[in-house]
Each structure stands twice: as structure tokens, then as C-alpha cells.
Design a protein around this motif. Structure first.
Motif, mmCIF file in Angstrom:
data_model
loop_
_atom_site.group_PDB
_atom_site.id
_atom_site.type_symbol
_atom_site.label_atom_id
_atom_site.label_comp_id
_atom_site.label_asym_id
_atom_site.label_seq_id
_atom_site.Cartn_x
_atom_site.Cartn_y
_atom_site.Cartn_z
ATOM 1 N N LEU A 41 3.008 -2.940 -8.409
ATOM 2 C CA LEU A 41 3.914 -2.816 -9.558
ATOM 3 C C LEU A 41 3.232 -2.020 -10.675
ATOM 4 C CD1 LEU A 41 6.763 -3.641 -10.490
ATOM 5 C CD2 LEU A 41 5.759 -5.634 -11.592
ATOM 6 N N LEU A 42 1.953 -2.282 -10.892
ATOM 7 C CA LEU A 42 1.211 -1.539 -11.922
ATOM 8 C C LEU A 42 1.174 -0.042 -11.593
ATOM 9 C CD1 LEU A 42 -0.570 -1.482 -14.492
ATOM 10 C CD2 LEU A 42 -2.538 -2.005 -13.051
ATOM 11 N N GLU A 43 0.986 0.277 -10.315
ATOM 12 C CA GLU A 43 0.942 1.702 -9.921
ATOM 13 C C GLU A 43 2.291 2.370 -10.161
ATOM 14 O OE1 GLU A 43 -1.578 3.823 -9.029
ATOM 15 O OE2 GLU A 43 -2.765 2.102 -9.676
ATOM 16 N N ILE A 44 3.373 1.648 -9.900
ATOM 17 C CA ILE A 44 4.697 2.223 -10.181
ATOM 18 C C ILE A 44 4.772 2.561 -11.671
ATOM 19 C CG2 ILE A 44 7.182 1.736 -10.331
ATOM 20 C CD1 ILE A 44 6.975 0.155 -7.754
ATOM 21 N N TYR A 45 4.321 1.624 -12.496
ATOM 22 C CA TYR A 45 4.400 1.861 -13.941
ATOM 23 C C TYR A 45 3.543 3.056 -14.362
ATOM 24 C CZ TYR A 45 4.309 1.268 -18.940
ATOM 25 O OH TYR A 45 4.407 1.500 -20.281
ATOM 26 N N LYS A 46 2.308 3.098 -13.850
ATOM 27 C CA LYS A 46 1.403 4.189 -14.241
ATOM 28 C C LYS A 46 1.983 5.558 -13.892
ATOM 29 C CE LYS A 46 -3.147 2.012 -13.924
ATOM 30 N NZ LYS A 46 -4.259 1.837 -12.977
ATOM 31 N N ASN A 47 2.765 5.600 -12.814
ATOM 32 C CA ASN A 47 3.286 6.897 -12.370
ATOM 33 C C ASN A 47 4.700 7.202 -12.863
ATOM 34 O OD1 ASN A 47 1.198 8.160 -10.500
ATOM 35 N ND2 ASN A 47 1.268 6.051 -9.770
ATOM 36 N N THR A 48 5.329 6.228 -13.544
ATOM 37 C CA THR A 48 6.704 6.485 -14.000
ATOM 38 C C THR A 48 6.927 6.174 -15.478
ATOM 39 O OG1 THR A 48 7.392 4.218 -13.492
ATOM 40 C CG2 THR A 48 7.717 5.870 -11.754
ATOM 41 N N TRP A 54 -0.803 2.939 5.715
ATOM 42 C CA TRP A 54 -1.687 2.616 4.596
ATOM 43 C C TRP A 54 -2.935 3.501 4.574
ATOM 44 C CZ3 TRP A 54 -2.636 -3.009 6.599
ATOM 45 C CH2 TRP A 54 -3.863 -3.117 7.265
ATOM 46 N N SER A 55 -3.225 4.175 5.682
ATOM 47 C CA SER A 55 -4.411 5.040 5.654
ATOM 48 C C SER A 55 -4.203 6.259 4.765
ATOM 49 C CB SER A 55 -4.809 5.435 7.075
ATOM 50 O OG SER A 55 -5.232 4.261 7.745
ATOM 51 N N THR A 56 -2.952 6.488 4.330
ATOM 52 C CA THR A 56 -2.726 7.569 3.359
ATOM 53 C C THR A 56 -3.289 7.199 1.983
ATOM 54 O OG1 THR A 56 -0.534 6.719 2.800
ATOM 55 C CG2 THR A 56 -0.639 8.386 4.540
ATOM 56 N N LEU A 57 -3.765 5.963 1.824
ATOM 57 C CA LEU A 57 -4.481 5.609 0.591
ATOM 58 C C LEU A 57 -5.644 6.566 0.360
ATOM 59 C CD1 LEU A 57 -4.754 1.717 0.963
ATOM 60 C CD2 LEU A 57 -3.570 2.890 -0.900
ATOM 61 N N ALA A 58 -6.074 7.227 1.445
ATOM 62 C CA ALA A 58 -7.166 8.202 1.321
ATOM 63 C C ALA A 58 -6.838 9.280 0.286
ATOM 64 C CB ALA A 58 -7.448 8.848 2.678
ATOM 65 N N PHE A 100 0.837 -1.217 0.000
ATOM 66 C CA PHE A 100 0.000 0.000 0.000
ATOM 67 C C PHE A 100 0.867 1.261 0.000
ATOM 68 C CE2 PHE A 100 -3.195 -2.887 2.256
ATOM 69 C CZ PHE A 100 -4.016 -3.029 1.140
ATOM 70 N N HIS A 101 1.956 1.232 0.794
ATOM 71 C CA HIS A 101 2.838 2.417 0.801
ATOM 72 C C HIS A 101 3.366 2.685 -0.609
ATOM 73 C CE1 HIS A 101 3.938 1.032 5.152
ATOM 74 N NE2 HIS A 101 2.767 1.613 5.109
ATOM 75 N N ILE A 102 3.712 1.605 -1.309
ATOM 76 C CA ILE A 102 4.259 1.748 -2.668
ATOM 77 C C ILE A 102 3.216 2.420 -3.574
ATOM 78 C CG2 ILE A 102 4.957 0.429 -4.723
ATOM 79 C CD1 ILE A 102 6.172 -1.646 -2.628
ATOM 80 N N ILE A 103 1.956 2.007 -3.409
ATOM 81 C CA ILE A 103 0.886 2.577 -4.232
ATOM 82 C C ILE A 103 0.791 4.095 -4.012
ATOM 83 C CG2 ILE A 103 -1.646 2.640 -4.529
ATOM 84 C CD1 ILE A 103 -1.573 -0.444 -3.939
ATOM 85 N N VAL A 104 0.812 4.516 -2.756
ATOM 86 C CA VAL A 104 0.675 5.955 -2.471
ATOM 87 C C VAL A 104 1.962 6.699 -2.864
ATOM 88 C CG1 VAL A 104 0.160 7.698 -0.729
ATOM 89 C CG2 VAL A 104 -0.866 5.431 -0.531
ATOM 90 N N MET A 105 3.100 6.132 -2.478
ATOM 91 C CA MET A 105 4.380 6.808 -2.730
ATOM 92 C C MET A 105 4.658 6.973 -4.215
ATOM 93 S SD MET A 105 6.395 8.475 -1.058
ATOM 94 C CE MET A 105 7.017 8.761 0.555
ATOM 95 N N SER A 106 4.142 6.037 -5.045
ATOM 96 C CA SER A 106 4.367 6.156 -6.497
ATOM 97 C C SER A 106 3.845 7.487 -7.001
ATOM 98 C CB SER A 106 3.614 5.089 -7.280
ATOM 99 O OG SER A 106 3.887 3.853 -6.812
ATOM 100 N N GLU A 125 10.648 7.286 -6.764
ATOM 101 C CA GLU A 125 11.949 6.653 -6.480
ATOM 102 C C GLU A 125 11.913 5.957 -5.112
ATOM 103 O OE1 GLU A 125 14.279 6.055 -8.662
ATOM 104 O OE2 GLU A 125 12.867 7.069 -10.011
ATOM 105 N N ILE A 126 11.190 6.572 -4.177
ATOM 106 C CA ILE A 126 11.051 5.960 -2.848
ATOM 107 C C ILE A 126 10.215 4.688 -2.963
ATOM 108 C CG2 ILE A 126 10.015 6.281 -0.561
ATOM 109 C CD1 ILE A 126 10.929 9.085 -0.520
ATOM 110 N N ALA A 127 9.145 4.767 -3.750
ATOM 111 C CA ALA A 127 8.293 3.588 -3.936
ATOM 112 C C ALA A 127 9.099 2.428 -4.520
ATOM 113 C CB ALA A 127 7.123 3.937 -4.847
ATOM 114 N N LYS A 128 9.947 2.756 -5.491
ATOM 115 C CA LYS A 128 10.753 1.700 -6.128
ATOM 116 C C LYS A 128 11.706 1.063 -5.121
ATOM 117 C CE LYS A 128 11.042 3.465 -10.852
ATOM 118 N NZ LYS A 128 11.933 4.214 -11.740
ATOM 119 N N LYS A 129 12.286 1.899 -4.268
ATOM 120 C CA LYS A 129 13.245 1.356 -3.286
ATOM 121 C C LYS A 129 12.531 0.412 -2.322
ATOM 122 C CE LYS A 129 16.396 5.165 -2.596
ATOM 123 N NZ LYS A 129 16.911 5.998 -1.536
#
Ligand code: GLC
Length: 419
Positions: free
Chosen positions: A120-127, A405-409, A47-53, A58-62
Motif C-alpha cells: 500500500l505504501l508503494e502505491i502511495y509513493k508512486n501515485t 515476484w522475481s521482477t522485484l529485481a 510483490f506484484h503490486i510493489i513492482v507494478m506501482s 492502475e494495474i497495481a491498484k486493481k
């Protein structure tokens, strides 16, 4: 709303954990769920990766790379990873019950809902970084293959979980039924969980022994729906560079969806239920929980959709002042709420709202999706980013504060702004 976004980013950044792990003898970088849950949790990280993307890809990827780096030869990725011990972890006996100490005590022997394909899909959509996708998609697919091959003992296409924690909804009340706890005493369920963990540990978490024993073998609605959504996400990604592969994974996902629709729908009760196995027999756990609504995120038959929409919007079931409740309010097992750490027994959670709001939007129910998004944001404005909330007054009680994960908001802000 901008203020909410700033707060989300600050919170996530404050939860960054990085450095050199003596345990693993390599560097790590991840976001912990909050300050108490210091370690890396699988679906929290997803979930963090989804929001961070959206903020800082770059943070999401790490974080993604740290998570996938623990993948085992057979494809398994664990539910908690202990990169670094703190003194106080010595007293955390519970987590020690969840490891296979014969193999390693650096991570637990369980899994969590397979959100990673969506991340992984969210990383792609945002990069648009196809190289990153190509480097990692095989590993993610290997994880789903692990689930298919090692976690489906009756080979019906649906994955079995072996502890309630594997669902990510630890103490949700439908699991009481699998333990024969029809009175829904949370302490009794806790005792059963301890008993099975102790037993699994004695068996060194040997899957054959575990499945043979049927101590807890559950085909869970939400876990399997997330499995299916993860596979669709992978298919979409393969579509960018390998159409054959896309077709294969899409068929796999379609098959999982068909199985969910045919096996987990209960005509008389007009809702989905998870099943538990005992030997060859399969029994529905007839408690309406948020898990029962998850197929709303897939394209399911219209009459299923209509029934689920009725349950979801019913003010005696899931639609409280601050929806969606994790257990239907008319269930005898509804509660306790925020005054104990017996979690997922009725409180409202942002990750489940996020799944349902996005799913409903995809299925064309935009107005309802927006209504859930608005209610969720109201909660965050009132109480901040907490682990869970009281569905009547929005208060977090004993929930963790500054919960990742509540930052998904903030993703729901984008949903509200779409036409
Ligand atoms: C609780 C939740 C689980 C989550 C973990 C860390 O155990 O039930 O879903 O992953 O906390 O936040």
C-alpha cells in the motif's frame, strides 16, 4: 537495464488473470505467479503490486482491490484464492488439503507473510493518491489487528504461524526441527506437513484446537520482521493525514521489533532463530536460514547488526557465487537444490534478496546493498526471471520460469542508481 525493465513488464502483463468469477460472483483482476501457479497468492500479489506501482499503478491498484476484496469479517485474508477452477485443479489434491471445506473451498485457511502494508505504501509513493490510501488503510490495519488478536496465542507480541507454508518459505530447513526431523529428510517433513493439514481439516481449522495441540506453532523470524515492516509502512502512511494514528501504529511496530530483538536473538550462536512451541515450552530451531538474517532490515542493536553482516558475507555461509542462499551452506540440511521441488532448502530467491538489499540500504549499508543488487541482476541477465536459482551456477533447474515476484529485481536497478 532498460531491456530488463521491458521484459519485466511484459512478463507481468502476460500473467494477468481477469474476468468474472462464478465462484465469487464478481469480477476479478490479478497477476498469477506464473503459468502453473494460476491462482492468486497473497504475498506474490503483494510483490506484484510493489513492482507494478512503478510501471502502471492502475494495474497495481486493481490487483490490490481484488486481494483485499476477499477479506473476511474478522480481518483474515487468505494465502491462495481460487477465483476460477481449471479442469486440472481437480487433480490438485494438495491445495484441497489447505482449505476449510466446512466454510468454503474458494480459498485456503492459511495466511502468508504480511507484506500488504508495504504494498500500500508503494502505491502511495508512486501515485500520491491519498484518496485510495484513505479508502484502504483501515482494511489493511484490520488485517494486522487480526494477526495480533488471533495469531498470538501466548500474547507476547509475536505472531505464530501454524504451517510452514504460512512463512512463504514452505520447505525451509529450520521447520524440519519443529517436526522432530533432525535428519532433515525433506520427504519426512512433507509427510509431517500432510499429517498436520489432515488434522487441521478435521478440526475445521479451529484456531483454539490448533494452538492447543502445538502440532506446529512457530514464531518465525522472517514472518515477524515482515509484520513489523508492514506496520512501519502503515505508520508512515497514517503520517500523511492522522498523526495520532501514526504514533499508535509506530508504537505497535516498535514493540514488535523489541520482541524480535529480545526473544529471537541467541547470544551464543550470534544469530536470530525462530522458536517453536510445545505447550508452554519454547525451543529455538537452530538452523541458520535466510529467515535468521531478516532483522537486518530493522534498526537493531549494533552488535546484532555486526554479527548478522558477518554471517551474510561469509563465503561458507550465505555468500555463494550467486548470493544469498536460503540456507547457510555450512548447515548439514543445506540442499537439495534445483533438481527437486523441495524448495527453499538452499536455493537463491529474489524476493529475499530484495528485502535484504533494501533493508541494508535503509540501515546505511549502501555498498553492501548495491553488491546484493548487482549479484541479483547478474542472475536475471544470465537465467531470466525464475522462481529460484542454484546459488553456485545460477541455473534455475526445476524452478518456474517467467515468475512474477522475481521482477522485484527491477526495483534493485533503482537502488543501484541512487547515490
Ligand atoms: C511456493 C512458495 C510460496 C509462493 C507460492 C506461489 O509455494 O514457497 O512462497 O507464494 O509458491 O508462488
Amino acid at each position: 537495464m532498460e531491456n530488463l525493465k521491458d521484459k519485466a513488464l511484459n512478463l507481468l502483463k502476460n500473467n494477468i488473470k481477469k474476468g468474472y468469477s462464478k465462484n465469487f460472483k464478481r469480477d476479478f483482476f490479478y497477476l498469477s505467479p506464473d503459468s502453473v501457479h494460476f491462482h492468486q497468492w497473497f504475498w506474490d500479489s503483494c510483490f506484484h503490486i510493489i513492482v507494478m506501482s512503478k510501471f502502471e499503478p492502475e494495474i497495481a491498484k486493481k490487483e490490490f482491490e481484488t486481494l483485499i476484496s476477499v477479506q473476511q469479517e474478522n480481518g483474515f485474508i487468505p494465502h491462495i484464492i481460487f477465483w476460477k477452477w481449471r479442469l486440472r485443479d481437480r487433480f490438485q489434491k494438495w491445495w484441497q488439503k489447505e482449505v476449510n471445506s466446512k466454510k468454503t473451498n474458494l480459498f485456503t485457511a492459511e495466511i502468508q507473510p504480511p507484506v500488504i502494508g508495504i504494498s500500500l505504501l508503494e502505491i502511495y509513493k508512486n501515485t500520491n493518491d491519498l484518496e485510495f490510501i484513505k479508502e484502504n488503510i483501515g482494511k489493511v490495519e484490520k488485517y494486522y489487528l487480526y494477526l495480533k488478536e488471533k495469531r498470538d496465542p501466548d500474547k507476547d507480541g509475536l505472531i505464530s504461524i501454524i504451517t510452514p507454508m504460512e512463512s512463504g518459505m514452505d520447505m525451509c530447513t529450520h521447520y524440519d526441527i519443529a517436526f522432530g526431523n533432525t535428519k532433515h529428510d525433506p520427504l519426512e517433513t512433507k509427510k509431517h506437513i500432510t499429517r498436520i493439514l489432515t488434522q487441521y481439516k478435521e478440526w475445521n481449522w479451529d484456531p483454539d484446537k490448533i494452538f492447543e495441540s502445538s502440532l506446529f506453532d512457530v514464531e518465525d523470524v522472517s514472518f515477524n520482521t515482515i509484520y513489523c515492516l508492514g506496520l512501519y509502512a502503515l505508520a508512515e502512511l497514517y503520517g500523511e493525514f492522522d498523526k495520532n494514528k501514526q504514533e499508535t501504529i509506530k508504537k505497535w511496530a516498535d514493540n514488535v521489533k523489541e520482541k524480535i530483538v529480545h526473544k529471537l536473538w541467541f547470544e551464543e550462536q550470534e544469530i536470530y532463530f525462530s522458536l517453536y512451541h510445545h505447550g508452554a515450552s519454547e525451543t529455538p530451531m537452530e538452523v541458520k536460514t535466510i529467515s535468521s538474517l531478516f532483522p537486518l532490515t530493522l534498526s537493531i542493536p549494533n552488535f546484532h547488526l555486526n554479527h548478522l553482516l558477518t554471517h551474510l558475507q561469509n563465503e561458507r555461509e550465505f555468500w555463494s557465487r550467486y548470493p544469498l542462499t536460503s540456507v547457510s551452506m555450512d548447515e548439514p540440511s543445506f540442499g537439495p537444490l534445483t533438481d527437486t521441488r523441495h524448495i527453499w532448502r538452499g536455493t537463491t530467491w529474489i524476493n529475499t534478496n530484495w528485502f535484504l538489499a533494501n533493508g541494508l540500504e535503509k540501515q546505511g549499508y549502501t555498498a553492501l546493498a548495491k553488491k546484493i543488487a548487482r549479484k541479483t541482476l547478474e542472475l536475471v541477465v544470465k537465467s531470466g526471471y525464475c522462481e529460484y536459482y542454484d546459488p553456485f551456477d545460477g541455473h534455475p533447474g526445476k524452478a518456474m520460469r517467467n515468475f512474477g515476484w522475481s521482477t522485484l529485481a527491477i526495483d534493485l536497478i533503482d537502488l543501484l542508481n541512487r547515490n
